[in-house]
Design an enzyme around this catalytic site. Structure first.
Site, PDB file in Angstrom:
ATOM      1  N   ASP A 165       0.822  -1.215   0.000  1.00  5.86           N
ATOM      2  CA  ASP A 165       0.000   0.000   0.000  1.00  5.86           C
ATOM      3  C   ASP A 165       0.854   1.262   0.000  1.00  5.86           C
ATOM      4  O   ASP A 165       0.586   2.212  -0.748  1.00  5.86           O
ATOM      5  CB  ASP A 165      -0.917   0.002   1.224  1.00  5.86           C
ATOM      6  N   ASP A 217       8.623  12.754   5.266  1.00  7.44           N
ATOM      7  CA  ASP A 217       8.410  12.512   6.699  1.00  7.44           C
ATOM      8  C   ASP A 217       7.641  11.215   6.917  1.00  7.44           C
ATOM      9  O   ASP A 217       6.695  11.149   7.696  1.00  7.44           O
ATOM     10  CB  ASP A 217       7.659  13.675   7.344  1.00  7.44           C
TER      11      ASP A 217
END
Length: 425
Positions: free
Chosen positions: A147, A164
């Site tokens: 995913d 991040d």
């Protein structure tokens, strides 16, 4: 955005800009049910519509003293550019929150998501000490890896770097039955990096570590980070899921700096695994390919998706099915074998279970297999994940014909395909 146990909104007077009770979104009043998180530039809240039929997440950005709302405009721009991918959080809209007691704030109305990978790591080790050694199943590691890689592939094709990636920024969607990326506050266009300090300690690629050090020292940067930093971060996340351990101290250790490949080999060789060695070695090789120190030689998201690790089917741990919400419930410890082969008793049980389960939501289908796999288990598909979550909460621990009910969620796609896992204990 992440959801969790709903906390009551305090009735004591609070400063609205710190803890708003209501948001006015496109002319409709939405009430705050819980604060989901707070960062340096924004807070995230779970909200419900005035009619109570809809839930969402609001990310409210702190008012900028000098104006400009840079953080808001940046994240809005990224999300609008990459809308539509099933593995990236959906932006529903943007609005301004006005207050008589403070400056107006800019807000994003976002899809409400469920448990984060960070919570999966914490909650699984907390509920079962054995997970400290075993980590999560290859099923969950594979699901998360695929995913996130698909999200990164799309993001990178659009020229963006997430910058991040960490467990808190990967969340499960009960409605779409997949993991999704959130929080694009540090994202930038490749070749146009406008953020000096990127990534979170423990998930930071070597080139980002060097860049951060130079920036702290006041040295002007002559090169920028690339999409390769995201692959490094994902590899650490997958290694944490597989091992069951946080690796911040490990990646800062002299052993890792000297030979990270040897440390990874040791982690894999020391972990007892119920599967054959071949798929485990595929995962190890995939992780190593994303942890190459040179960003130019590091595996890309598109190439990583071609790994043979993704061609092998796996089964989940039972604890994982209790933590990952789905529209489908699996009820255990209910039915004895003798009831399955008496047609009259079997039909009575089906009717009783339908009647009971419909008390908690709209039931789409109900299945009780007479043979393995899934023999004697009750599979209930609800019309929505919210109905299934309510049913799971209320059914767990109930007694049915003197038996204590155990209710877990179950993957919707597997259920609809008739694939009934023999889950790992």
């Amino acid at each position: 955005m992440q959801s969790g146990p709903i906390q009551p909104v305090p009735k004591a007077p609070v400063e609205p800009k710190q803890r708003p009770v209501l948001f006015e979104v496109f002319g409709e009043i939405w009430s705050v049910q819980a604060r989901l998180g707070q960062g340096g530039s924004a807070s995230v809240f779970q909200v419900s519509s005035g009619r109570g039929s809809s839930t969402a997440a609001v990310k409210e950005f702190q008012a900028q003293p000098r104006g400009g709302d840079y953080a808001f405009h940046k994240e809005r721009r990224v999300l609008e550019d990459i809308q539509g991918h099933k593995n990236i959080v959906t932006l529903y809209g943007v609005f301004t929150q006005h207050s008589a007691l403070g400056p107006a704030t800019r807000c994003l109305l976002l899809e409400l998501l469920d448990v984060s990978v960070s919570s999966l790591l914490l909650r699984t080790t907390a509920t079962n000490s054995l997970r400290l050694q075993q980590g999560h199943s290859l099923w969950l590691v594979q699901h998360c890896a695929r995913d996130v890689l698909e999200a990164l592939s799309s993001l990178h094709r659009e020229g963006y770097v997430h910058a991040d990636l960490k467990p808190r920024n990967v969340l499960w969607s009960a409605d779409d039955q997949c993991f999704k990326l959130i929080d694009f506050g540090l994202s930038f266009k490749e070749g146009n990096q406008d953020v000096k300090y990127i990534q979170t300690d423990g998930y930071r690629a070597p080139e980002a570590e060097l860049q951060n050090s130079l920036a702290l020292a006041g040295v002007e940067l002559d090169s920028h980070c690339t999409a390769a930093v995201d692959l490094w971060s994902l590899a650490i996340i997958l290694l944490e899921l597989y091992s069951g351990n946080r690796l911040k101290d490990t990646v800062h250790s002299p052993q890792w700096q000297e030979d990270s490949g040897a440390v990874i080999d040791q982690m894999f060789s020391s972990k007892t695994e119920t599967h054959t060695a071949i798929p485990v070695s595929h995962l190890r090789d995939l992780i190593k390919s994303m942890l190459v120190k040179s960003p130019q030689q590091r595996c890309s998201a598109d190439k990583a998706l071609l790994s043979p690790f993704f061609s092998v089917p796996f089964a989940p741990h039972i604890e994982e099915l209790m933590l990952l919400p789905s529209p489908v419930l699996r009820l255990l410890n209910l039915i004895e074998d003798k009831h399955l082969h008496n047609e009259e008793e079997y039909e009575d049980i089906l009717e009783d279970m339908k009647e009971e389960c419909q008390k908690y939501g709209s039931v789409v289908s109900l299945l009780i297999p007479k043979e393995n796999p899934g023999k004697g288990q009750v599979f209930v598909e609800y019309s929505s994940s919210s109905d299934a979550k309510e049913a799971q909460k209320l059914l767990t621990g109930r007694t049915f014909d003197g038996r204590f009910v155990v209710a877990t969620f179950y993957p919707l796609r597997a259920y609809r395909r008739g694939y009934l896992y023999q889950t790992l204990q």
